[in-house]
Design a protein around this motif. Structure first.
Motif, PDB file in Angstrom:
ATOM      1  N   ALA A 247       0.870  -1.183   0.000  1.00 36.24           N
ATOM      2  CA  ALA A 247       0.000   0.000   0.000  1.00 36.24           C
ATOM      3  C   ALA A 247       0.900   1.224   0.000  1.00 36.24           C
ATOM      4  O   ALA A 247       1.908   1.262   0.715  1.00 36.24           O
ATOM      5  CB  ALA A 247      -0.876   0.000   1.246  1.00 36.24           C
ATOM      6  N   LEU A 248       0.562   2.183  -0.819  1.00 32.32           N
ATOM      7  CA  LEU A 248       1.342   3.415  -0.903  1.00 32.32           C
ATOM      8  C   LEU A 248       0.461   4.568  -0.439  1.00 32.32           C
ATOM      9  O   LEU A 248      -0.635   4.775  -0.982  1.00 32.32           O
ATOM     10  CB  LEU A 248       1.781   3.647  -2.361  1.00 32.32           C
ATOM     11  CG  LEU A 248       2.600   4.902  -2.617  1.00 32.32           C
ATOM     12  CD1 LEU A 248       4.007   4.768  -2.029  1.00 32.32           C
ATOM     13  CD2 LEU A 248       2.706   5.185  -4.124  1.00 32.32           C
ATOM     14  N   ARG A 249       0.926   5.297   0.570  1.00 37.44           N
ATOM     15  CA  ARG A 249       0.157   6.456   1.041  1.00 37.44           C
ATOM     16  C   ARG A 249       0.245   7.561   0.010  1.00 37.44           C
ATOM     17  O   ARG A 249       1.342   8.045  -0.287  1.00 37.44           O
ATOM     18  CB  ARG A 249       0.766   6.974   2.348  1.00 37.44           C
ATOM     19  CG  ARG A 249      -0.026   6.677   3.540  1.00 37.44           C
ATOM     20  CD  ARG A 249       0.687   7.262   4.748  1.00 37.44           C
ATOM     21  NE  ARG A 249       0.676   6.308   5.815  1.00 37.44           N
ATOM     22  CZ  ARG A 249      -0.283   6.246   6.738  1.00 37.44           C
ATOM     23  NH1 ARG A 249      -1.279   7.099   6.708  1.00 37.44           N
ATOM     24  NH2 ARG A 249      -0.233   5.341   7.690  1.00 37.44           N
ATOM     25  N   TYR A 250      -0.904   7.951  -0.496  1.00 32.82           N
ATOM     26  CA  TYR A 250      -0.949   9.015  -1.508  1.00 32.82           C
ATOM     27  C   TYR A 250      -1.043  10.351  -0.773  1.00 32.82           C
ATOM     28  O   TYR A 250      -1.856  10.497   0.151  1.00 32.82           O
ATOM     29  CB  TYR A 250      -2.161   8.795  -2.417  1.00 32.82           C
ATOM     30  CG  TYR A 250      -2.449   9.918  -3.377  1.00 32.82           C
ATOM     31  CD1 TYR A 250      -1.553  10.221  -4.406  1.00 32.82           C
ATOM     32  CD2 TYR A 250      -3.609  10.681  -3.269  1.00 32.82           C
ATOM     33  CE1 TYR A 250      -1.815  11.251  -5.305  1.00 32.82           C
ATOM     34  CE2 TYR A 250      -3.889  11.707  -4.166  1.00 32.82           C
ATOM     35  CZ  TYR A 250      -2.983  11.983  -5.173  1.00 32.82           C
ATOM     36  OH  TYR A 250      -3.238  13.002  -6.056  1.00 32.82           O
ATOM     37  N   THR A 251      -0.233  11.308  -1.212  1.00 32.91           N
ATOM     38  CA  THR A 251      -0.207  12.583  -0.486  1.00 32.91           C
ATOM     39  C   THR A 251      -0.686  13.761  -1.345  1.00 32.91           C
ATOM     40  O   THR A 251      -0.668  14.894  -0.887  1.00 32.91           O
ATOM     41  CB  THR A 251       1.223  12.895   0.024  1.00 32.91           C
ATOM     42  OG1 THR A 251       2.108  12.779  -1.089  1.00 32.91           O
ATOM     43  CG2 THR A 251       1.640  11.969   1.134  1.00 32.91           C
ATOM     44  N   GLY A 252      -1.126  13.504  -2.582  1.00 29.64           N
ATOM     45  CA  GLY A 252      -1.586  14.608  -3.433  1.00 29.64           C
ATOM     46  C   GLY A 252      -3.042  14.968  -3.162  1.00 29.64           C
ATOM     47  O   GLY A 252      -3.627  14.565  -2.149  1.00 29.64           O
ATOM     48  N   GLN A 253      -3.631  15.718  -4.077  1.00 34.90           N
ATOM     49  CA  GLN A 253      -5.032  16.113  -3.939  1.00 34.90           C
ATOM     50  C   GLN A 253      -5.942  15.012  -4.453  1.00 34.90           C
ATOM     51  O   GLN A 253      -5.648  14.402  -5.495  1.00 34.90           O
ATOM     52  CB  GLN A 253      -5.321  17.390  -4.757  1.00 34.90           C
ATOM     53  CG  GLN A 253      -4.592  18.620  -4.254  1.00 34.90           C
ATOM     54  CD  GLN A 253      -4.920  18.910  -2.807  1.00 34.90           C
ATOM     55  OE1 GLN A 253      -6.071  18.843  -2.391  1.00 34.90           O
ATOM     56  NE2 GLN A 253      -3.890  19.196  -2.028  1.00 34.90           N
ATOM     57  N   ARG A 254      -7.025  14.787  -3.738  1.00 39.72           N
ATOM     58  CA  ARG A 254      -8.011  13.770  -4.157  1.00 39.72           C
ATOM     59  C   ARG A 254      -9.401  14.369  -4.053  1.00 39.72           C
ATOM     60  O   ARG A 254      -9.729  14.992  -3.039  1.00 39.72           O
ATOM     61  CB  ARG A 254      -7.897  12.557  -3.246  1.00 39.72           C
ATOM     62  CG  ARG A 254      -9.097  11.657  -3.322  1.00 39.72           C
ATOM     63  CD  ARG A 254      -9.088  10.556  -2.289  1.00 39.72           C
ATOM     64  NE  ARG A 254     -10.317   9.821  -2.427  1.00 39.72           N
ATOM     65  CZ  ARG A 254     -11.225   9.658  -1.457  1.00 39.72           C
ATOM     66  NH1 ARG A 254     -10.998  10.138  -0.260  1.00 39.72           N
ATOM     67  NH2 ARG A 254     -12.333   9.006  -1.694  1.00 39.72           N
ATOM     68  N   TYR A 255     -10.181  14.199  -5.105  1.00 39.22           N
ATOM     69  CA  TYR A 255     -11.558  14.691  -5.081  1.00 39.22           C
ATOM     70  C   TYR A 255     -12.475  13.517  -5.379  1.00 39.22           C
ATOM     71  O   TYR A 255     -12.304  12.829  -6.400  1.00 39.22           O
ATOM     72  CB  TYR A 255     -11.752  15.791  -6.131  1.00 39.22           C
ATOM     73  CG  TYR A 255     -10.767  16.915  -5.958  1.00 39.22           C
ATOM     74  CD1 TYR A 255     -10.935  17.846  -4.938  1.00 39.22           C
ATOM     75  CD2 TYR A 255      -9.647  17.016  -6.775  1.00 39.22           C
ATOM     76  CE1 TYR A 255     -10.009  18.868  -4.741  1.00 39.22           C
ATOM     77  CE2 TYR A 255      -8.717  18.023  -6.591  1.00 39.22           C
ATOM     78  CZ  TYR A 255      -8.905  18.949  -5.574  1.00 39.22           C
ATOM     79  OH  TYR A 255      -7.984  19.937  -5.376  1.00 39.22           O
ATOM     80  N   ASP A 256     -13.449  13.308  -4.508  1.00 36.21           N
ATOM     81  CA  ASP A 256     -14.400  12.218  -4.693  1.00 36.21           C
ATOM     82  C   ASP A 256     -15.525  12.714  -5.600  1.00 36.21           C
ATOM     83  O   ASP A 256     -16.535  13.237  -5.124  1.00 36.21           O
ATOM     84  CB  ASP A 256     -14.938  11.765  -3.329  1.00 36.21           C
ATOM     85  CG  ASP A 256     -16.062  10.758  -3.480  1.00 36.21           C
ATOM     86  OD1 ASP A 256     -16.249  10.231  -4.601  1.00 36.21           O
ATOM     87  OD2 ASP A 256     -16.770  10.504  -2.485  1.00 36.21           O
ATOM     88  N   CYS A 257     -15.320  12.550  -6.894  1.00 36.45           N
ATOM     89  CA  CYS A 257     -16.308  13.073  -7.851  1.00 36.45           C
ATOM     90  C   CYS A 257     -17.511  12.146  -8.010  1.00 36.45           C
ATOM     91  O   CYS A 257     -18.361  12.379  -8.863  1.00 36.45           O
ATOM     92  CB  CYS A 257     -15.641  13.357  -9.190  1.00 36.45           C
ATOM     93  SG  CYS A 257     -14.547  14.775  -9.085  1.00 36.45           S
TER      94      CYS A 257
END
Ligand code: G1P
Length: 291
Positions: A247-257
């Motif tokens: 598992a890789l922790r994602y640190t960018g922006q995420r939008y739940d569209c």
């Protein structure tokens, strides 16, 4: 050495009922975020990761997705005639290379695992990316590029994960991890949509992954899980311990569209962040908030 990731599966068969009536006759993946459809963000995310072959698992009423990534001869000829070079480029940039896109239909809504299984013949026996286009990711390098880099180091399956509030675990595939180092951890389990009190952590799979083709051996058994559907995460869980799984922790922006508010947030945030619309959008928001 890890095999190169060349292909991506984009499951796009969902009905998009949360966006009715907008999605009555139009696929939800064509909803616009600023000036491009949601699906184009996922495709561009892959292209930036060196992935150029796409398998779209579609359903009825999704034909316009195929048109979107085709060349638009009449439109482009007109733009050329009118010397509209930037507009022409916008249209051309949304065209995939000849032979690089496959559209196959998931004939029945039997779950995400079943949708991915529908892509099996086009993937063959190589690692591939799975992206859920409802989730819009903005980062540099892209989320998928980060996963590809992690796959190159580990040779195995890699999922992008993020912390979510514990009361939301029932909306996600939740992972169990150990030995985390620099954001990369070994995965010891994954559970689809657990109740908060049963969740192994609050780390959610956010719809970006690199998966080994062995997943098809499990998906092909068509076992059902949460919600009576064939879940991709259930087949992933069976691979843990047999092939490397991280598992890789994602640190960018995420939008739940997939939600209306997340979609609105993506529109505002991306317009604010773009050099061609940031200042104007900021002024607009200030004006609206004062009013
Ligand atoms: C799907 C997956 C889930 C994942 C989520 C990410 O759920 O089944 O494991 O965490 O996407 O958005 P869905 O949102 O389709 O219910």
């Amino acid at each position: 050495m890890a095999q190169r990731v060349r292909k991506a599966v984009l499951p796009v068969a969902g009905l998009g009922t949360r966006f009715l009536p907008a999605t009555k006759a139009m696929p939800k993946e064509m909803l616009t975020v600023v000036d491009r459809p949601l699906i184009q963000y996922a495709v561009e995310e892959c292209l930036a990761a060196g992935i150029e072959e796409f398998i779209f698992v579609t359903g009825r009423n999704k034909g316009v997705l195929e048109d979107h990534f085709d060349s638009a001869y009449e439109l482009e000829a007109t733009l050329e005639q009118r010397r509209k070079a930037p507009e022409l480029k916008q249209s051309q940039d949304a065209t995939l290379k000849a032979g690089n896109a496959i559209f196959t239909r998931q004939q029945k809504p039997l779950g995400l695992g079943h949708a991915v299984w529908c892509a099996r013949h086009w993937i063959g026996r190589e690692p591939f990316a799975v992206l859920l286009p409802d989730e819009l990711m903005i980062s540099s390098p892209t989320c998928t590029a980060q996963l590809v880099a992690a796959h190159e180091r580990t040779g195995g399956n890699v999922l992008a994960v993020m912390d979510v509030p514990r009361e939301q675990t029932k909306s996600y595939g939740i992972v169990a991890i150990k030995n985390e180092k620099d954001g990369l951890a070994e995965m010891t389990g994954i559970v689809e949509k657990p109740k908060p009190e049963e969740a192994p952590s609050s780390l959610a799979w956010i719809g970006r992954s690199i998966v080994l083709p062995e997943v098809f051996d499990h998906l092909g058994k068509h076992e059902t899980g949460a919600g009576g559907e064939t879940q991709l995460t259930d087949s992933m869980a069976k691979m843990i311990g047999h092939s490397p799984f991280h598992a890789l922790r994602y640190t960018g922006q995420r939008y739940d569209c997939g939600s209306r508010l997340g979609f609105l947030e993506a529109n505002v945030a991306i317009a604010l962040g773009r050099p061609d619309s940031g200042a104007e959008t900021r002024a607009l928001l200030n004006r609206l908030l004062k009013g």
